[in-house]
Structure formats: C-alpha cells, structure tokens
Design a protein around this motif. Structure first.
Motif: not given
Lengths: 373, 201
Positions: A141-145, A168-173, A176
């Motif tokens: 997902m793109t950002f915590p908020f 597991r939720l991982a931040v990716v811009p 990318y």
C-alpha cells in the motif's frame, strides 16, 4: 497582465489529472495563474516540500493532509484542504499465484466480485498458510496515512482477520508498486491508477477489486495548501479553486478522455501509455483474467455531483480510520481538528454558494457493521 | 581521531540509505573523517525495514529524493519497533539547519530522545558532502556538455568549410554572426547546420 505563479507538486497518478489539465489546457491561465508542476517521487517528499514552502500547493493523500496538520507522523504543520481532487480510483491487484490461491478458496457459488466472498477466501488462505508454516501474504500500500491502507484494512478486518498480525502491509510508493510485484517483495497491492492496469498489461498482476467495491464515494486525493498560505492569499486561492473545478468538469466529459489520456501519458507527467490511462478514465479495467473487465462509472470521480467540494464528513471518517488502527487518538477534540483541515467555506466562496450534500457521504459496502478483533 | 575530545556517550550507529555507490562512498568517507566509525550502508531497496531493524541504528541518513523514505516512515507507525525513529523535522527550533539540509537534499531520522547536539554535526557533515557531490556532478555534466558542444561546432565548421570553400576562421565567424543575429548560442546554430547537412545528404 502578468500571471500569478503557483508551484504544485504531484505524484505520477491518474488522479493528478485535475492540476495537470488546469496547468496544460489553459484553465489556470484563464484565472490569471501560471501553474508550475513538479513531479515527485514519494509522499514524504511532497509533504516536506509543501510544508517548507517549496510548493504552494500539492496533490496529496487526503489522510496525509490531516495527519500532517495533527502532527501524527513527521513534522506538525497546519495544512488546509480547500478542494478535493477526486473520489475513488484505487484497485486491489494480486500476483497470479495469490489470485489462484484465493479463487480456489472462494465459498461455493459466491461472486468473486463480492469483497465478503474474497475476504472469506483470504481468511482460509491465511489459515492454510499458517497451518503449513508459511509466511502470511504481503500486500503493498502507498503510505501509512493513505486510503489504500484503510481500504485494505477494511476488507481484511471485515473478513475477521487482524490486518496487523494475519497479513503484512508494506509501504511502496505508487510508481514502484509494479516493480515490487515483479521482484516478489509484495504478492499484491492496493494502489491508484494507472499502476493496477500497468501490472495487468505486463502479466504480473490480476485486478481483484475496484475501490468502489468497498465504498462508492471514498475520499482520495486533495489539493493541500499551507493554512498560512490560504490565509494570506485568499483571492489567489479562490482563482486556483475555480481553475481546478473547470479542469475537473472538462475531465468529466467523455469526449475529452482521449485527449486527457494523451496529456497525462506524456513523459514529464505519468510517462505511461495513453491506452492504459484511458482504462481508468473509462472506468473499465481489464482484470488480466481471460477477457474479464471490471466496469464501474464511479471508478474514478473528478467533479461529478459536487465531488470537488471538500466534505468534512470524509475528514471525520478518515480520522476514524486513523483512530481505529492506532495512528491517532479517538477523542472528539481530535476529530474536530481533523474535520477543520477541510475548508468547504473556501470552496464555497470561490464557486459561489453551498451545494446540496449527498445524504450518504461514503457509501460503505463492507465493514460498517463488523467489529474488528 | 586523536585530536578530538572524547565524548562520554557511546559511538552512534549510523545507517546510510543510498543507492548510488559513488555518493555513498563520498558520504561514508565524510562521516568517518568526522569520527564516526559505525556506518552501515543499505543500497538495496528490498527488505529495507528488516535491515533497519537488524541494524537498530541511532541515526538513519537518506536522500530526500529517495523513494524509500515512504517505506522508512512506515516504521513510525509500527509497534514492533522498540526504538522509534522520528523525522529530523520534529525539532523545529533549528530551522536554518533544516533548510540547509533540504536545500542539499538530505533527510535524517533519529531515534527519539537522542540529543540534538549529537545529531547536528552529523547532519552538517552530510550537508557539506551532499553539496560537494552535487557540485562535482554539475562540473562533470558541464564539462561533458562543453565537450559535446565543441564537437558539434567542429563538425559544423567542417561542413561550412567544405560547402563554401572558406577557411576555419571564416566558418567560425559565420556561425558566430548568425548566432548573434538570431540571439542563439553558437552551438545551437552549429547543431542546425549539422542537422541540415544530414538531411541534405
């Protein structure tokens, strides 16, 4: 007459269309404004450059504007949202192997387009992997908020799973996200257009759900400015709002979609083939499963039905998501501060008078009655 | 370094998130010169958070334009991280140092509670090294483009000399006169001559 110069940062996404169209097709110039656009790489960077004054305005995740104003992540800096840039526009895409694993576990006779059914399948998958001693699925997902974070959590929690433990939720811009899928750093993701369709086109992913499967009017990107800027330049802000609304209305007309797709596809903008961008504008996304497409005319909403007027109920709902997932306190004072970030009054004074509000601001389809563990 | 006063605090562990090996080497050298021995470089975007957890740094240094910043910021939200890093912007009292960092393109995250006096010299070192790297890169780019421009001008001169039967100085004077009249750079006129000659071949 010289034009007022306004610097705006954006992330390469289809929902940056309003500022891009306003800048490139003369809507800003008609209001005496020259917009200079800056393509940015990460939400952290766009936030910092807005708060520090490098930009006058930014294409920003609605929850990030609120979190920044409340000091919930990095710097605490009061921002104001005089305009919503769009509603909806996200989708959930899975790597082919995860999509297969999920489809095998769909309850008999259920509709794969129903998030309750796919949620039940996800629960079985998580339990099966755990029983086999395998890793839980990793979803990007793109950002915590971000609404992407909250939409995934809505779906996962409605299935009776704990988003912080069972997956597991991982931040990716966003730019990318497809790379991360290709390199198997994530097994699926929730992101905005055009990145779901790019993954489908490359054969790396299959679209499982559109964001509208979870909520029909979900807040997404906003135009955020520093509160002080809005206070000091109310007249310029009003012209900027008018230029953006004109651009949003232009974007809503189906005869403009091809021109918009080509404009957005340019190398200095999204740098993605116009035909792929067109899918998002048409609200018709090939899923990558046979020739099945998911179609919804509310997949991406720009200006329809007063959507650009910032709705404080959206800010309150987003704050509720932050509180639910431990990012924010859940007191009424904090909720009121979150709501105050949205400035429908600035919109109304620019556009002329309040408009009638939708009775149901969100149109939630799942999660409304389900309590998370 | 022997001539530096010993600080009673234990040495800081610094994680450097940098994909470019050249810039990483320049930054690392600067930090070592400033007396920091424990520097761990992370050049791989994958598994960034796992690496950070394993290193457990006091300070994380990362370029502002690095997309991994969003990934790092996820750490602020995670409860399993015992030592929560915070952005360098949290302490807003030292705005000139923050602005210098932003202008240079540096960002830093430090573990909550770490004294500002211990972080500032690190940040200052990074800012001067980032600036040095940018200058170096700008000089290289300029030298490269000057070389390219000179090559184009030489080719254009050769074309004019052949086509018009004039000498080198006259050919250059011709380019310069046209450039002045059209308010353009000599290299631009030279490029136009070369392009035209290619088309007319």
């Amino acid at each position: 007459m010289s034009l007022d110069h306004v610097k705006i940062g954006f992330i390469p996404l289809v929902d940056a269309a309003v500022p891009i169209v306003a800048a490139d097709l003369g809507f800003a110039a008609a209001e005496g404004i020259e917009i200079e656009l800056f393509r940015e790489i990460s939400w952290s960077n766009i936030r910092d450059r807005l708060t520090l004054g490098h930009f006058d305005a930014a294409h920003l995740l609605a929850p990030l504007a609120i979190a920044t104003s409340l000091g919930l992540n990095s710097i605490k800096a009061p921002l104001a949202v005089p305009l919503a840039l769009n509603l909806n526009g996200n989708a959930v895409t899975l790597a082919p192997h995860l999509h297969d694993e999920l489809m095998e576990r769909l309850p008999d006779g259920s509709d794969p387009g129903d998030p309750r059914a796919t949620g039940a399948a996800l629960k079985r998958l998580v339990e099966d992997r755990r029983a086999n001693g395998e890793q839980p699925p990793v979803l990007g997902m793109t950002f915590p908020f971000s609404t992407h974070n909250y939409q995934l959590r809505l779906w996962i929690a409605a299935a009776g799973l704990n988003p912080d433990e069972d997956v597991r939720l991982a931040v990716v811009p966003p730019p990318y996200m497809v790379d991360a899928l290709e390199n198997a750093h994530v097994e699926g993701f929730c992101v905005g257009a055009p990145w779901n369709s790019v993954a489908v086109e490359l054969g790396l992913g299959r679209i499982l759900h559109l964001g509208v499967d979870f909520a029909t009017s979900c807040p997404e990107k906003v135009l955020a400015v520093r509160e002080s800027w809005l206070g000091e330049r109310p007249e310029l802000a009003a012209r900027l709002i008018r230029a953006m609304v004109a651009a949003g209305e232009w974007l809503e007309r189906s005869e403009h979609r091809q021109e918009a797709a080509e404009l957005l596809g340019a190398s200095s903008r999204l740098d993605v083939a116009p035909a792929i961008i067109r899918r998002a504008l048409d609200g018709r996304l090939s899923t990558g499963v046979g020739d099945r497409a998911l179609t919804d005319d509310r997949y991406l909403v720009f200006a329809r039905d007063g959507a650009m007027r910032p709705d404080e109920r959206h800010a309150r709902w987003l704050h509720g998501q932050m509180a639910r997932w431990g990012q924010a306190g859940d007191g009424p004072d904090e909720e009121a501060l979150a709501a105050a970030v949205y400035r429908p009054s600035a919109f109304d004074s620019a556009i002329g008078g309040p408009i009638s509000l939708a009775a149901d601001p969100l149109g939630l389809k799942i999660g409304g009655l389900v309590q998370s563990g | 370094m022997a001539d530096r006063p010993k600080t009673p605090d234990r040495p800081l562990k610094i994680a450097l998130v940098e994909e470019s090996p050249v810039r990483a080497a320049i930054l690392e050298e600067g930090l070592r010169e400033a007396g920091h021995a424990t520097i761990l470089r992370i050049s791989d975007r994958a598994n960034l958070l796992e690496r950070i957890y394993a290193i457990d740094p006091d300070v994380i240094l990362i370029g502002l334009a690095n997309p991994s910043r969003d990934v790092l910021e996820q750490m602020f939200q995670m409860s399993r991280s015992v030592r929560r890093p915070v952005g360098m912007f949290v302490d807003q009292s030292d705005s000139s140092s923050i602005e210098a960092a932003i202008d240079a393109g540096v960002s830093a995250y430090v573990v909550d509670g770490l004294k500002k006096e211990r972080v500032k010299p690190i940040l200052d070192t990074m800012v001067s090294r980032f600036n040095a790297f940018s200058r170096l890169k700008a000089e290289l780019d300029q030298a490269k483009s000057q070389l390219e421009e000179r090559k184009v001008v030489d080719r254009a001169k050769g074309i004019l000399m052949r086509q018009k039967g004039i000498g080198e100085e006259q050919a250059y004077a011709l380019l310069r006169t046209v450039a002045m009249n059209e308010k353009k750079k000599i290299s631009e006129i030279a490029q136009a001559v070369v392009t035209a000659a290619e088309l007319l071949k």
